[in-house]
Design an enzyme around this catalytic site. Structure first.
Site, PDB file in Angstrom:
ATOM      1  N   ARG A  44       0.143 151.372  28.500  1.00 23.27           N
ATOM      2  CA  ARG A  44       0.225 151.087  27.151  1.00 23.27           C
ATOM      3  C   ARG A  44       1.204 151.834  26.314  1.00 23.27           C
ATOM      4  O   ARG A  44       2.119 151.291  25.544  1.00 23.27           O
ATOM      5  CB  ARG A  44      -1.261 150.906  26.499  1.00 23.27           C
ATOM      6  CG  ARG A  44      -2.112 149.799  27.412  1.00 23.27           C
ATOM      7  CD  ARG A  44      -3.385 149.763  26.898  1.00 23.27           C
ATOM      8  NE  ARG A  44      -3.222 148.842  25.774  1.00 23.27           N
ATOM      9  CZ  ARG A  44      -4.672 148.435  24.879  1.00 23.27           C
ATOM     10  NH1 ARG A  44      -5.563 148.991  25.264  1.00 23.27           N
ATOM     11  NH2 ARG A  44      -4.248 147.761  23.993  1.00 23.27           N
ATOM     12  N   HIS A  95       0.489 140.587  30.535  1.00 19.19           N
ATOM     13  CA  HIS A  95      -0.107 141.444  29.555  1.00 19.19           C
ATOM     14  C   HIS A  95      -1.365 140.921  28.894  1.00 19.19           C
ATOM     15  O   HIS A  95      -1.178 140.274  27.684  1.00 19.19           O
ATOM     16  CB  HIS A  95       1.103 141.885  28.481  1.00 19.19           C
ATOM     17  CG  HIS A  95       0.649 143.116  27.977  1.00 19.19           C
ATOM     18  ND1 HIS A  95       0.768 144.276  28.325  1.00 19.19           N
ATOM     19  CD2 HIS A  95       0.361 143.373  26.427  1.00 19.19           C
ATOM     20  CE1 HIS A  95       0.519 145.458  27.451  1.00 19.19           C
ATOM     21  NE2 HIS A  95       0.023 144.796  26.415  1.00 19.19           N
ATOM     22  N   TYR A  99       5.662 130.929  12.876  1.00 22.11           N
ATOM     23  CA  TYR A  99       6.791 130.683  12.065  1.00 22.11           C
ATOM     24  C   TYR A  99       8.301 131.115  12.577  1.00 22.11           C
ATOM     25  O   TYR A  99       9.161 130.728  11.942  1.00 22.11           O
ATOM     26  CB  TYR A  99       6.578 130.967  10.463  1.00 22.11           C
ATOM     27  CG  TYR A  99       5.356 130.465   9.822  1.00 22.11           C
ATOM     28  CD1 TYR A  99       5.334 129.069   9.639  1.00 22.11           C
ATOM     29  CD2 TYR A  99       4.254 131.545   9.511  1.00 22.11           C
ATOM     30  CE1 TYR A  99       4.023 128.690   8.923  1.00 22.11           C
ATOM     31  CE2 TYR A  99       3.130 130.796   8.863  1.00 22.11           C
ATOM     32  CZ  TYR A  99       2.994 129.710   8.786  1.00 22.11           C
ATOM     33  OH  TYR A  99       2.008 128.816   8.137  1.00 22.11           O
TER      34      TYR A  99
END
Length: 830
Positions: A40, A86, A129
């Site tokens: 990570r 993931h 968006y």
């Protein structure tokens, strides 16, 4: 010691296991730490990517989101990546995707974003968006993934395969940097310039034993996306050598006139990851805490076209350069960057210097190109094998067709083809699947050409694989092509220095109350010089219109503006811009317009400047009606404006000059070309409310055009310009005359003068008049230079035509004395 109780199935006795708490915690924590470090937080040194970034680029590549395709919703990408590769939450994936699309975060963005992807001060819009696709540079990261150039591994559920590392044709770890916090360690790597890093990598490819100094000749320091200036390179070298170091980044700023009355600090670049709103907030906090002084206002004029533009307005009386030093010391306009170059090398976290990172990248690229060459050679050999079989079949095509038609099935036909024509299983299968349209003459020519090309390609790939130098040359050439296509100029300026935080300003914070001279031009510009010695000497010329008035004062003092209505308006000197040092006459091109400092009534005009100290012989005034007055040096200390003469109805002040010794000659020039001068001592000083006394006798139609004073100890000239009263403004072909002042005899006060210029046919009035020290200088109505004719010794001679209209006349200031130049008062329009 603790007990772990397990719940067994029915009819099975309960089992209790004693465990050591410290061993359990140690094991669990190590597993967690390893997962965070490896999966990570830390980037791989080969492609410079964290797992989430690598999976985003790979997932978008698999989705076909190339730069030549349309954008898709970011939520679609996030969902696909989370579902396949993931499984750590959509927030982490979207945050990583957004950062790869921000040009202020990465030196070479890898994602092409469409929509609001945030700024340094505001976060991005929600993923539903925004839209995204791969950037052109991201294709370099994923190129040749289908050619077995990197190892693939199962995803988290074993249903998909994902790359362990991307091919990475660009040195992404150095170019885009990295930051992350793991367990017990962290990484922070600054971005660099692609062209410089590629040049260093190519040098390392050609010279594997290159030293750090050799590589720093190509990579002198970081190149941040936000630009700025790096102060102190010792920390940069330490980081390149050991993997740890620090340097300071300073904003790019300059001082300019932000309003006609004030200077400002304009910031065009900020330190890395510092936004303008953060700077504004810190400035406000420092001002409120009275740690920062001299700031009048802060405005952010940044936009998409001009980029960052943060304007910090400086109060009058403060030195902008000193305020800028305060800003560096007290705000994020100067910030530190700590390099901690930790990344994964062969699955292990290591702290790498510049050479180490380049060596890892070069080794990765050599391995990628080697594996790619092996793959391409294998594919070329397989294709060549099939082409050879086709050529054999085409040579005996009739026999091949007969053999196939006589076979019972395809399996028998394959066996017979192998036996008869000595073909392999793959060749025989390919011949059986070949369409009949390939059995033409042109197919044979095409196959032979393809065979030759394949053999040449195989030979070339074999040479690359067998020759280490050739392999390195291929990698170097590919890097050069990448730098040429995607390289950009350096943005960050590197400056030598200690790198220590900025302390006190090196220059005084406030403007000192030093002597200066306030100047006013004929077009109404005001400015001040920084030193009396910067006044122009005789015969020198400035770059702008003539200086019509000047008065000596101090930088923190005031001067008075005398107007045509008989008022004196107090003006602060600090609000006037300072002229840069000059060896000639000062130019007022950078001055402040009079209207920016004071508001005049309709029809009111400036006629001169005066001091407001209340010392000296006083002020001399002349009016259009022929009145002269010497005003006693009585200046009200608490008023911003006051009257210095009582005017009759219809009268106005045409000239005002501050006397130096009281021995000057006062001069009147009238519109009918009469000149009168008499000693200033002939006029007794009066109080401010007085109306003056008779100065010059006028004919019925004449008015005073100009009034001033002349030092009898200096050589002076008279400049007059005659024209017609019936001509429209700007159309009169005026004639100009320059005569020594000594040619005009003096007469008593309240008498008529002597003729100063003989009118030619069509001329009936003087348009411009001026008397002052030689040499004279004229200006046009727009402030440009206007030529003057040579000196005419005749007192009452006629003038000569000029190529440009004369609107104002001035002379040199007096460097040795405190008397200012005398203004020329223009005749008001009807």
């Amino acid at each position: 010691m603790a007990r772990r109780t397990t719940t067994p199935p029915p009819d099975v006795p309960e089992k209790i296991v004693d465990i050591d708490v410290s061993d359990e915690m140690r094991g669990s924590f190590l597993e967690y730490a390893y997962s965070v470090i490896y999966s990570r937080a830390l980037p791989d040194a080969r492609d410079g990517l964290k797992p989430v970034q690598r999976r985003i680029l790979f997932g978008m590549s698999e989705m076909g989101l190339r730069p030549d395709r349309g954008h898709v919703k970011s939520s679609r990408v996030v969902g696909d990546v989370m579902g396949k590769y993931h499984p750590h939450g959509d927030t982490a994936i979207y945050d990583a995707l957004v950062r790869m699309a921000q040009p202020f975060s990465l030196r070479l963005p890898l994602v092409d974003g469409h929509g609001n992807f945030g700024s340094l001060d505001d976060g991005p819009a929600a993923m539903r968006y925004t839209e995204c696709r791969l950037a052109q540079s991201a294709l370099l990261m994923t190129a040749s993934l289908d050619e077995d150039v990197v190892d693939m591994a199962p995803n988290y559920d074993g249903r998909e395969n994902e790359p362990v590392v991307l091919p990475a044709a660009i040195p992404n770890l150095l170019v885009n940097g990295a930051s992350g916090i793991a367990v017990g360690m962290a990484t922070n790597i600054a971005p660099h310039n692609l062209v410089e890093v590629v040049a260093a990598a190519r040098h390392l490819i050609a010279h594997p034993k290159a030293t750090l100094d050799d590589l720093m000749g190509f990579v002198p320091g970081p190149d941040l996306p936000s630009g700025g200036r790096i102060i102190g390179l010792d920390g940069v070298r330490e980081a390149y050598e050991t993997g740890r170091g620090a340097f300071r980044v300073r904003a790019t700023a300059h001082v300019e006139s932000v309003t006609p009355r004030r200077k400002g600090i304009v910031v065009t670049e900020l330190p890395y990851n510092v936004g303008p709103e953060k700077v504004i907030q810190r400035i406000k906090e420092a001002v409120d805490a009275k740690k920062l002084t001299g700031i009048a206002a802060v405005d952010d004029f940044s936009d998409m076209e001009s980029g960052l533009r943060l304007v910090i307005e400086v109060k009058n009386g403060f030195v902008p350069e000193a305020v800028l030093e305060q800003l560096y010391a007290l705000t994020p306009m100067e910030d530190s960057f700590n390099i901690n170059a930790v990344s994964l090398v062969e699955g292990q976290p290591r702290t790498l210097g510049l050479k180490d990172m380049l060596e890892v990248f070069v080794a990765h690229r050599l391995d990628v190109v080697r594996r790619r060459s092996l793959y391409r050679r294998r594919k070329a050999e397989e294709r060549l094998h099939l082409v050879d079989g086709l050529l054999v079949a085409i040579l005996d095509i009739d026999e091949v067709i007969a053999l196939i038609r006589s076979s019972d099935d395809s399996a028998a036909a394959k066996v017979r083809l192998i036996q008869v024509f000595d073909l392999s299983d793959a060749q025989a299968t390919y011949i059986l699947e070949m369409p009949l349209r390939r059995l033409t003459k042109f197919s044979r020519l095409e196959l032979e050409s393809e065979r030759d090309e394949l053999r040449a390609r195989i030979a070339e790939l074999t040479e690359i694989l067998d020759d280490e130098k050739r392999l390195r040359r291929v990698v170097s050439d590919e890097l050069a092509a990448v730098a040429k296509e995607h390289g950009t100029p350096r943005r960050t300026v590197l400056l030598e220095g200690s790198g220590a935080p900025t302390k006190a300003a090196a220059v005084p914070l406030e403007v000192a109350d030093d002597p200066c001279v306030v100047l006013m031009s004929s077009t109404g510009l005001l400015a001040r010089t920084t030193d009396d010695r910067e006044l122009p000497a005789d015969g020198e010329r400035g770059a702008h219109d003539v200086i019509s008035a000047a008065v000596r004062t101090t930088a923190r003092g005031h001067v008075g503006l005398v107007t045509s209505t008989g008022r004196v308006l107090r003006l602060p000197v600090l609000e006037m811009p300072t002229l840069p040092p000059t060896h000639g006459a000062p130019s007022l091109a950078g001055g402040v317009p009079l209207g920016a400092l004071v508001e005049l009534d309709k029809g009111e005009q400036p006629v001169g400047l005066c001091s407001v100290t209340g010392e000296g012989p006083g002020l001399a005034l002349g009016t259009a009606g022929g009145v002269v007055k010497r005003v006693a040096p009585d200046v009200p200390s608490s008023s911003d404006q006051w009257s210095v003469i009582r005017l009759d109805d219809g009268d106005r002040v045409v000239g005002a000059v501050e006397l130096t010794t009281g021995d000057e000659e006062l001069v009147f020039v009238t519109t009918d070309a009469q000149l009168l001068h008499f000693p200033a001592s002939a006029v007794r000083p009066q109080g401010r409310p007085a109306g003056g006394m008779a100065g010059v006798r006028l004919d019925d139609s004449a008015r005073v055009l100009w009034f001033g004073a002349v030092d009898p100890a200096r050589e002076a000239v008279v400049v007059t310009a005659a024209g017609s009263t019936s001509a429209l403004p700007g159309t009169s072909g005026a004639t100009v005359k320059v005569t020594p002042f000594s040619e005009y005899p003096g007469k008593g006060r309240a008498t008529g003068g002597v003729r100063a210029q003989r009118f030619l046919k069509g001329e009936d009035t003087l348009l411009v008049a001026w008397v002052g020290p030689a040499p004279a200088r004229a200006a046009t109505p727009q402030g440009g230079p206007a030529p003057l004719p040579p000196i005419d010794p005749r007192r009452d001679g006629s003038g000569l035509p000029t190529s440009k209209p004369v609107a104002a006349v001035g002379g040199p200031l007096e460097p040795g004395g405190p008397r200012p130049a005398t203004p020329a008062a223009p005749e008001p329009s009807a």
